[in-house]
Write an enzyme that holds these catalytic residues in place. Structure first.
Site, PDB file in Angstrom:
ATOM      1  N   ASN A   7       7.945 -15.593  -7.706  1.00 55.07           N
ATOM      2  CA  ASN A   7       7.988 -14.648  -8.831  1.00 55.07           C
ATOM      3  C   ASN A   7       6.742 -14.867  -9.702  1.00 55.07           C
ATOM      4  OD1 ASN A   7       8.447 -13.553 -11.454  1.00 55.07           O
ATOM      5  ND2 ASN A   7      10.612 -13.394 -10.989  1.00 55.07           N
ATOM      6  N   ASP A   9       5.892 -12.977 -12.409  1.00 56.24           N
ATOM      7  CA  ASP A   9       6.013 -12.412 -13.772  1.00 56.24           C
ATOM      8  C   ASP A   9       5.299 -13.273 -14.800  1.00 56.24           C
ATOM      9  OD1 ASP A   9       7.827 -10.748 -12.550  1.00 56.24           O
ATOM     10  OD2 ASP A   9       9.572 -11.511 -13.626  1.00 56.24           O
ATOM     11  N   HIS A  10       5.394 -14.582 -14.579  1.00 50.90           N
ATOM     12  CA  HIS A  10       4.956 -15.517 -15.624  1.00 50.90           C
ATOM     13  C   HIS A  10       3.425 -15.554 -15.753  1.00 50.90           C
ATOM     14  CE1 HIS A  10       9.179 -16.476 -15.390  1.00 50.90           C
ATOM     15  NE2 HIS A  10       9.022 -16.584 -14.083  1.00 50.90           N
ATOM     16  N   ARG A  18      -2.318 -11.823 -24.629  1.00 46.90           N
ATOM     17  CA  ARG A  18      -3.587 -11.379 -25.213  1.00 46.90           C
ATOM     18  C   ARG A  18      -3.854  -9.896 -24.995  1.00 46.90           C
ATOM     19  NH1 ARG A  18      -7.918 -14.921 -26.426  1.00 46.90           N
ATOM     20  NH2 ARG A  18      -6.981 -16.725 -27.420  1.00 46.90           N
ATOM     21  N   HIS A  43       9.457  -8.594 -11.718  1.00 49.60           N
ATOM     22  CA  HIS A  43      10.515  -7.951 -12.490  1.00 49.60           C
ATOM     23  C   HIS A  43       9.842  -6.987 -13.467  1.00 49.60           C
ATOM     24  CE1 HIS A  43      14.270  -8.689 -15.274  1.00 49.60           C
ATOM     25  NE2 HIS A  43      13.999  -7.408 -15.106  1.00 49.60           N
ATOM     26  N   ARG A  45      10.296  -5.163 -16.276  1.00 51.68           N
ATOM     27  CA  ARG A  45      11.285  -5.013 -17.352  1.00 51.68           C
ATOM     28  C   ARG A  45      11.090  -3.691 -18.075  1.00 51.68           C
ATOM     29  NH1 ARG A  45      14.493  -8.975 -19.571  1.00 51.68           N
ATOM     30  NH2 ARG A  45      14.411 -11.015 -18.536  1.00 51.68           N
ATOM     31  N   ARG A  49       7.401  -6.359 -20.932  1.00 50.27           N
ATOM     32  CA  ARG A  49       6.878  -7.540 -21.642  1.00 50.27           C
ATOM     33  C   ARG A  49       5.925  -8.356 -20.776  1.00 50.27           C
ATOM     34  NH1 ARG A  49      12.235 -11.302 -22.195  1.00 50.27           N
ATOM     35  NH2 ARG A  49      13.040  -9.407 -23.106  1.00 50.27           N
ATOM     36  N   HIS A  50       6.026  -8.219 -19.441  1.00 55.98           N
ATOM     37  CA  HIS A  50       5.063  -8.938 -18.598  1.00 55.98           C
ATOM     38  C   HIS A  50       4.482  -8.030 -17.508  1.00 55.98           C
ATOM     39  CE1 HIS A  50       8.780  -9.714 -16.390  1.00 55.98           C
ATOM     40  NE2 HIS A  50       9.168 -10.696 -17.188  1.00 55.98           N
ATOM     41  N   GLU A  70      12.349  -6.464  -8.834  1.00 58.12           N
ATOM     42  CA  GLU A  70      13.541  -6.657  -9.660  1.00 58.12           C
ATOM     43  C   GLU A  70      13.510  -5.610 -10.766  1.00 58.12           C
ATOM     44  OE1 GLU A  70      14.319 -11.438  -9.364  1.00 58.12           O
ATOM     45  OE2 GLU A  70      13.232 -10.681 -11.096  1.00 58.12           O
ATOM     46  N   THR A 100      15.153 -14.785 -21.271  1.00 60.51           N
ATOM     47  CA  THR A 100      15.112 -14.589 -19.828  1.00 60.51           C
ATOM     48  C   THR A 100      16.487 -14.100 -19.382  1.00 60.51           C
ATOM     49  OG1 THR A 100      14.560 -15.607 -17.696  1.00 60.51           O
ATOM     50  CG2 THR A 100      15.718 -17.000 -19.284  1.00 60.51           C
ATOM     51  N   THR A 101      16.607 -13.706 -18.115  1.00 61.52           N
ATOM     52  CA  THR A 101      17.868 -13.137 -17.615  1.00 61.52           C
ATOM     53  C   THR A 101      19.004 -14.138 -17.767  1.00 61.52           C
ATOM     54  OG1 THR A 101      16.456 -12.053 -16.008  1.00 61.52           O
ATOM     55  CG2 THR A 101      18.835 -11.862 -15.672  1.00 61.52           C
ATOM     56  N   GLU A 151      21.789 -11.759  -4.651  1.00 60.27           N
ATOM     57  CA  GLU A 151      21.026 -12.945  -5.062  1.00 60.27           C
ATOM     58  C   GLU A 151      21.915 -13.704  -6.038  1.00 60.27           C
ATOM     59  OE1 GLU A 151      16.891 -12.554  -6.095  1.00 60.27           O
ATOM     60  OE2 GLU A 151      17.026 -14.144  -7.585  1.00 60.27           O
ATOM     61  N   HIS A 191      16.699 -18.310  -9.980  1.00 59.38           N
ATOM     62  CA  HIS A 191      16.660 -18.408 -11.439  1.00 59.38           C
ATOM     63  C   HIS A 191      16.761 -19.867 -11.877  1.00 59.38           C
ATOM     64  CE1 HIS A 191      16.251 -16.405 -15.263  1.00 59.38           C
ATOM     65  NE2 HIS A 191      16.847 -17.474 -15.739  1.00 59.38           N
ATOM     66  N   GLY A 192      15.693 -20.320 -12.502  1.00 62.76           N
ATOM     67  CA  GLY A 192      15.681 -21.668 -13.059  1.00 62.76           C
ATOM     68  C   GLY A 192      15.542 -22.774 -12.024  1.00 62.76           C
TER      69      GLY A 192
END
Ligand SMILES: CC(=O)[C@@H](O)[C@H](O)COP(=O)(O)O
Ligand SMILES: NCC(=O)COP(=O)(O)O
Length: 248
Positions: A7, A9-10, A18, A43, A45, A49-50, A70, A100-101, A151, A191-192
């Site tokens: 993933n 996204d991060h 920025r 993902h 969203r 946001r990302h 996602e 987060t989710t 999932e 997740h996580g």
């Protein structure tokens, strides 16, 4: 051994901090694949946001493995997915204010709506996965709406405060995985998950793909993304080389 969906996204979260053009998640996807990623997960969203629409469009052209989109179960996202045609879609819950989710999608509360979206996507040859908690009612509802995959949300396992709770959460995941496979679903999880806790989930019989992001991008910030992905592949195989592969 399950495959690894990375993933990214991060990476986009850093860029959006920025509102600039770097780091580009498209470049991250290329490097993740060079490190051994079996798939790329993003993902999109609703609040953007990302990941941005542009990212998903370009990734569709550049990803060489498979692209897992996602998204929330909304008309806007459905239209985007039908237009871009990712390799599969994972329907996830979204709360605008969450960090987060926070949990799985409650399919039981929206069987007709989710069923309609699953049908539209799968009729367009886009297999659908449902991001759910490992609860029997959710698994049964996922069968009812004819999703191809689920999932399992591993957040509670990942956040368990001690070994007793971790083992309890792992047993819930194991039971859910078994029930889902018996019911004819294919099972992913995520997740996580981290280098330290991934192996017991990777070792669940029938587990097909793990979607992992935050821990890999965190490590990549320190050691580089190819190495970070390679090391996660080793951790999924149970390698103790890093002192991380034993579930502790
Ligand atoms: C559904 C899910 O678990 C992933 O989308 C993950 O949550 C990505 O990170 P964000 O929650 O920061 O969007
Ligand atoms: N669906 C879970 C995912 O894609 C990655 O979640 P995380 O590893 O970033 O917590």
């Amino acid at each position: 051994m399950p495959t690894l969906g990375v993933n990214i996204d991060h990476i986009a979260t850093i860029r959006q901090a920025r509102r600039t053009v770097e780091p580009d998640p498209v470049a991250a996807a290329v490097l993740a694949e060079l490190g051994g990623a079996d798939g790329i997960t993003v993902h999109l969203r609703e609040d953007r946001r990302h990941i941005q629409d542009r990212d998903v469009r370009i990734l569709r052209e550049t990803v060489r493995s498979h692209l897992n989109l996602e998204m929330a179960a909304t008309d806007e996202m459905l239209a985007i997915a039908l237009d871009i045609k990712p390799d599969y879609v994972t329907l996830v819950p979204e709360k605008r204010e969450e960090v987060t989710t926070e949990g799985g999608l409650d399919i039981t509360l929206q069987i007709a709506r989710i069923g309609e979206i699953v049908d539209k996507l799968q009729s367009a040859n886009i297999p659908v996965s449902l991001f759910i908690d490992a609860a029997q009612a959710q698994i049964e509802a996922s069968v009812k709406v004819q999703a191809r995959f689920i999932e399992l949300h591993t957040g509670q396992y990942a956040e368990a405060k001690d070994e007793t709770n971790r083992q309890r959460e792992l047993a819930i995941l194991a039971k859910g995985c078994e029930q889902a496979i018996q019911a004819g679903l294919r099972v992913n999880a995520g997740h996580g998950l981290t280098y330290w806790n991934v192996y017991p989930v990777a070792a669940l019989p029938g587990m097909e793909e793990l979607n992992i992001g935050h821990t890999i991008i965190s490590r990549a910030a320190l050691v580089g993304i190819e190495r970070a992905v390679r090391e996660m592949k080793q951790a999924i195989r149970g390698s103790r080389e890093l002192g991380m592969g034993n579930g502790h």
